[in-house]
Design a protein around this motif. Structure first.
Motif, PDB file in Angstrom:
ATOM      1  N   GLU A  51     -13.932  -4.016   9.094  1.00  0.00           N
ATOM      2  CA  GLU A  51     -13.409  -2.728   8.625  1.00  0.00           C
ATOM      3  C   GLU A  51     -12.419  -2.131   9.627  1.00  0.00           C
ATOM      4  O   GLU A  51     -11.412  -1.550   9.241  1.00  0.00           O
ATOM      5  CB  GLU A  51     -14.560  -1.748   8.361  1.00  0.00           C
ATOM      6  N   GLY A  52     -12.701  -2.321  10.921  1.00  0.00           N
ATOM      7  CA  GLY A  52     -11.773  -1.838  11.943  1.00  0.00           C
ATOM      8  C   GLY A  52     -10.421  -2.525  11.849  1.00  0.00           C
ATOM      9  O   GLY A  52      -9.373  -1.898  12.043  1.00  0.00           O
ATOM     10  N   ALA A  53     -10.436  -3.799  11.521  1.00  0.00           N
ATOM     11  CA  ALA A  53      -9.183  -4.549  11.360  1.00  0.00           C
ATOM     12  C   ALA A  53      -8.384  -4.008  10.180  1.00  0.00           C
ATOM     13  O   ALA A  53      -7.156  -3.876  10.253  1.00  0.00           O
ATOM     14  CB  ALA A  53      -9.482  -6.032  11.173  1.00  0.00           C
ATOM     15  N   ARG A  54      -9.081  -3.688   9.093  1.00  0.00           N
ATOM     16  CA  ARG A  54      -8.390  -3.128   7.923  1.00  0.00           C
ATOM     17  C   ARG A  54      -7.750  -1.784   8.253  1.00  0.00           C
ATOM     18  O   ARG A  54      -6.646  -1.488   7.820  1.00  0.00           O
ATOM     19  CB  ARG A  54      -9.361  -2.996   6.759  1.00  0.00           C
ATOM     20  N   TRP A  55      -8.465  -0.981   9.024  1.00  0.00           N
ATOM     21  CA  TRP A  55      -7.899   0.318   9.421  1.00  0.00           C
ATOM     22  C   TRP A  55      -6.666   0.133  10.293  1.00  0.00           C
ATOM     23  O   TRP A  55      -5.688   0.873  10.164  1.00  0.00           O
ATOM     24  CB  TRP A  55      -8.948   1.169  10.147  1.00  0.00           C
ATOM     25  N   GLN A  56      -6.713  -0.846  11.176  1.00  0.00           N
ATOM     26  CA  GLN A  56      -5.554  -1.104  12.031  1.00  0.00           C
ATOM     27  C   GLN A  56      -4.355  -1.562  11.191  1.00  0.00           C
ATOM     28  O   GLN A  56      -3.222  -1.142  11.433  1.00  0.00           O
ATOM     29  CB  GLN A  56      -5.887  -2.165  13.090  1.00  0.00           C
ATOM     30  N   ARG A  57      -4.618  -2.411  10.192  1.00  0.00           N
ATOM     31  CA  ARG A  57      -3.526  -2.866   9.326  1.00  0.00           C
ATOM     32  C   ARG A  57      -2.954  -1.694   8.537  1.00  0.00           C
ATOM     33  O   ARG A  57      -1.735  -1.551   8.414  1.00  0.00           O
ATOM     34  CB  ARG A  57      -4.000  -3.962   8.379  1.00  0.00           C
ATOM     35  N   SER A  97      -0.516  -1.833  16.187  1.00  0.00           N
ATOM     36  CA  SER A  97      -1.592  -1.791  15.187  1.00  0.00           C
ATOM     37  C   SER A  97      -1.777  -3.148  14.516  1.00  0.00           C
ATOM     38  O   SER A  97      -2.905  -3.605  14.316  1.00  0.00           O
ATOM     39  CB  SER A  97      -1.301  -0.721  14.129  1.00  0.00           C
ATOM     40  N   ARG A 109      -3.490  -5.479  16.931  1.00  0.00           N
ATOM     41  CA  ARG A 109      -4.928  -5.176  17.029  1.00  0.00           C
ATOM     42  C   ARG A 109      -5.671  -5.696  15.795  1.00  0.00           C
ATOM     43  O   ARG A 109      -6.762  -6.254  15.920  1.00  0.00           O
ATOM     44  CB  ARG A 109      -5.130  -3.663  17.200  1.00  0.00           C
ATOM     45  N   ALA A 110      -5.084  -5.534  14.608  1.00  0.00           N
ATOM     46  CA  ALA A 110      -5.709  -6.057  13.388  1.00  0.00           C
ATOM     47  C   ALA A 110      -5.877  -7.571  13.493  1.00  0.00           C
ATOM     48  O   ALA A 110      -6.928  -8.119  13.125  1.00  0.00           O
ATOM     49  CB  ALA A 110      -4.870  -5.695  12.169  1.00  0.00           C
ATOM     50  N   LEU A 143      -8.672  -8.530  15.730  1.00  0.00           N
ATOM     51  CA  LEU A 143      -9.960  -8.278  15.086  1.00  0.00           C
ATOM     52  C   LEU A 143     -10.225  -9.230  13.919  1.00  0.00           C
ATOM     53  O   LEU A 143     -11.217  -9.081  13.210  1.00  0.00           O
ATOM     54  CB  LEU A 143     -10.040  -6.827  14.623  1.00  0.00           C
TER      55      LEU A 143
END
Length: 154
Positions: A2-8, A26, A29-30, A33
């Motif tokens: 979920e953190g990766a999706r937020w970064q994307r 960003s 970072r995605a 992750l």
């Protein structure tokens, strides 16, 4: 994940707002992750003037993307971006192939509302391709005259 999706998602917003360095961070970072940040990363590379990286990134992402029904929207997003990048670098043939693939996805894809979204993506890509194929005299490849540009009164 979920953190990766937020970064994307953050990368998408930053890219669209012109904050290219922030978007790059960003997307990186995605990726760290575990999420492939395409097609946004390719569109970022295009905006940065790194067209070769954009083309290569999309080619790899499409090769890695599955053909499953659950993956159709992701594939459609990649194909729409491939059309945009190909037209930006003057590769009309690659753009035409991406449009054809996108139209096939839309025709054989899921039911509404996803089908409506896929059809809109295909129509947008097809329109972009048609504009690129129009000659300097305003005629398309079939010899049809484009309508005159409208001008606002001064």
């Amino acid at each position: 994940m979920e953190g990766a999706r937020w970064q994307r998602r953050a990368g998408e917003i930053q890219r669209r707002r012109g904050r290219l360095d922030d978007a790059a961070a960003s997307y990186a970072r995605a990726h760290e992750l575990g999420l492939m940040p395409q097609p946004g990363l390719a569109l970022l590379r295009l905006a940065q003037g790194k067209a070769d990286a954009a083309v290569t990134g999309l080619r790899l992402a499409l090769a890695c993307r599955g053909e499953t029904p659950a993956d159709m929207l992701g594939r459609a997003r990649l194909l729409a971006a491939q059309t945009e990048v190909a037209l930006a670098v003057g590769d009309v043939d690659s753009a035409a192939t991406a449009v054809k693939d996108l139209e096939t996805l839309a025709a054989t894809g899921p039911r509404p509302p996803a089908a409506t979204l896929l059809q809109a993506m295909a129509d947008t890509a097809k329109g972009s391709l048609a504009l690129a194929q129009s000659g300097p005299d305003g005629r398309d490849d079939l010899g049809s005259q484009r309508p005159p540009e409208s001008r606002c009164p001064s």
